[in-house]
Design a protein around this motif. Structure first.
Motif, short mmCIF file in Angstrom:
data_model
loop_
_atom_site.label_atom_id
_atom_site.label_comp_id
_atom_site.label_asym_id
_atom_site.label_seq_id
_atom_site.Cartn_x
_atom_site.Cartn_y
_atom_site.Cartn_z
N LEU A 76 0.84 -1.20 0.00
CA LEU A 76 0.00 0.00 0.00
C LEU A 76 0.88 1.26 0.00
N LYS A 77 1.94 1.19 0.82
CA LYS A 77 2.86 2.34 0.88
C LYS A 77 3.49 2.60 -0.48
N ALA A 78 3.88 1.51 -1.15
CA ALA A 78 4.54 1.65 -2.46
C ALA A 78 3.59 2.25 -3.49
N ILE A 79 2.31 1.86 -3.41
CA ILE A 79 1.32 2.38 -4.37
C ILE A 79 1.11 3.88 -4.14
N VAL A 80 1.01 4.25 -2.88
CA VAL A 80 0.81 5.68 -2.56
C VAL A 80 2.06 6.48 -2.96
N GLU A 81 3.22 5.85 -2.80
CA GLU A 81 4.46 6.51 -3.20
C GLU A 81 4.46 6.76 -4.72
N SER A 82 3.96 5.79 -5.48
CA SER A 82 3.85 5.98 -6.94
C SER A 82 2.89 7.11 -7.25
N ALA A 83 1.75 7.12 -6.54
CA ALA A 83 0.74 8.18 -6.78
C ALA A 83 1.33 9.56 -6.52
N CYS A 84 2.23 9.63 -5.56
CA CYS A 84 2.86 10.92 -5.21
C CYS A 84 3.72 11.48 -6.34
N ARG A 85 3.99 10.64 -7.36
CA ARG A 85 4.73 11.13 -8.52
C ARG A 85 3.82 11.92 -9.46
N ALA A 86 2.53 11.96 -9.17
CA ALA A 86 1.59 12.73 -10.02
C ALA A 86 2.00 14.20 -10.02
N PRO A 87 1.74 14.87 -11.15
CA PRO A 87 2.08 16.30 -11.19
C PRO A 87 1.03 17.13 -10.45
N SER A 88 1.44 18.31 -10.01
CA SER A 88 0.47 19.25 -9.42
C SER A 88 0.98 20.66 -9.67
N GLY A 89 0.07 21.59 -9.83
CA GLY A 89 0.45 22.96 -10.15
C GLY A 89 1.47 23.49 -9.15
N THR A 90 2.58 23.98 -9.64
CA THR A 90 3.73 24.46 -8.84
C THR A 90 4.16 23.46 -7.76
#
Ligand SMILES: Cc1cc2nc3c(=O)[nH]c(=O)nc-3n(C[C@H](O)[C@H](O)[C@H](O)COP(=O)(O)O)c2cc1C
Length: 235
Positions: free
Chosen positions: A34-48
């Motif tokens: 679960l941690k690894a999946i959330v870590e991948s999601a954290c690579r998503a872009p976000s404004g600034t």
């Protein structure tokens, strides 16, 4: 739905095999996974690079406590619709006033799902029961809750969508399934209190996560998409 044949493990395989799963097995999801999946999601872009996401994972007693509390209120609402007035969505995920073609797609989606399950409009108890499956996280071992700081603007919801889709694809990549859920928005105050969110947090949505019950009829539900020529215009 006829799917192109994609190489297992490829990104397209994850994209085309992702679907909303509404029945899960009780197989647990290892915390490290679960941690690894959330870590991948954290690579998503976000404004600034604001990274406005905050995720709460609920399992076992923490999940069951929320499920029991919300299901009790959901049952009470069915008996006394006045109670529903106490529970309002945390934000306008859906429009106040529906128009075509969105309302048509929404209706088609809803009635196709209920039709598959053999539930018609007159069967209010069955509809209630099926709707309540949402508030049981469809028996998934993990319930995820996503919050956003209320100071952030509407653009952060765009960032959030990217985060959530990345999370769902990362989950698919390791054989897990998901169902993103706006149904919980009505019970936002209960959810936020349960996860001990700060006063500046709002509920964005929740999600069921786990391993698909491949024997469940509900998981044979397939959703169509408009053809690319409806979506894409050359200017
Ligand atoms: C933000 C979001 C909220 C959703 N909320 C719910 C929900 O509360 N309950 C549910 O059963 N499905 C929910 N869905 C799933 C949609 O119904 C589903 O994505 C759509 O019908 C397309 O089907 P697919 O996900 O299987 O491709 C939600 C999807 C999204 C993206």
């Amino acid at each position: 739905m006829s799917q192109p044949k994609f190489v297992p493990g490829s990104l397209d395989h994850a994209i085309f095999t992702r679907k909303s799963v509404r029945a899960f097995t009780n197989k647990p999801v290892p915390k490290e996974l679960l941690k690894a999946i959330v870590e991948s999601a954290c690579r998503a872009p976000s404004g600034t690079n604001t990274q406005p996401w905050r995720v709460y994972a609920l399992e076992g007693d923490a999940k069951n406590g929320l499920v029991n509390e919300v299901c009790k209120i959901h049952d009470a609402m069915a008996k006394d619709p006045e109670i529903a007035k106490e529970y309002t969505d945390s934000y306008d995920y859906y429009p106040q006033k529906w128009i075509s073609p969105f309302i048509d797609r929404r209706r088609q989606n809803g009635w196709s799902l209920y039709g598959l399950l053999g539930i018609d409009k007159t069967q209010r108890d069955k509809m209630h029961e099926q709707q309540q499956r949402n508030f049981k996280f469809f028996d998934a071992p993990v319930g995820l809750v996503f919050t956003l700081n209320t100071v952030m603007g509407r653009g952060s919801l765009l960032d959030y969508g990217m985060f959530i889709q990345t999370l769902m694809l990362a989950a698919r990549g390791v054989g897990l399934s998901t169902c993103p859920q706006a149904a919980w928005l009505a019970f936002s105050k209960i959810v936020l209190s349960h996860i001990k969110a700060g006063p500046d947090e709002m509920l964005v949505c929740a999600m069921s996560l786990g391993y698909e019950d491949e024997t469940a009829l509900v998981n044979t539900f397939e959703t169509p998409r408009e053809g690319v020529d409806t979506v894409l215009s050359w200017v």
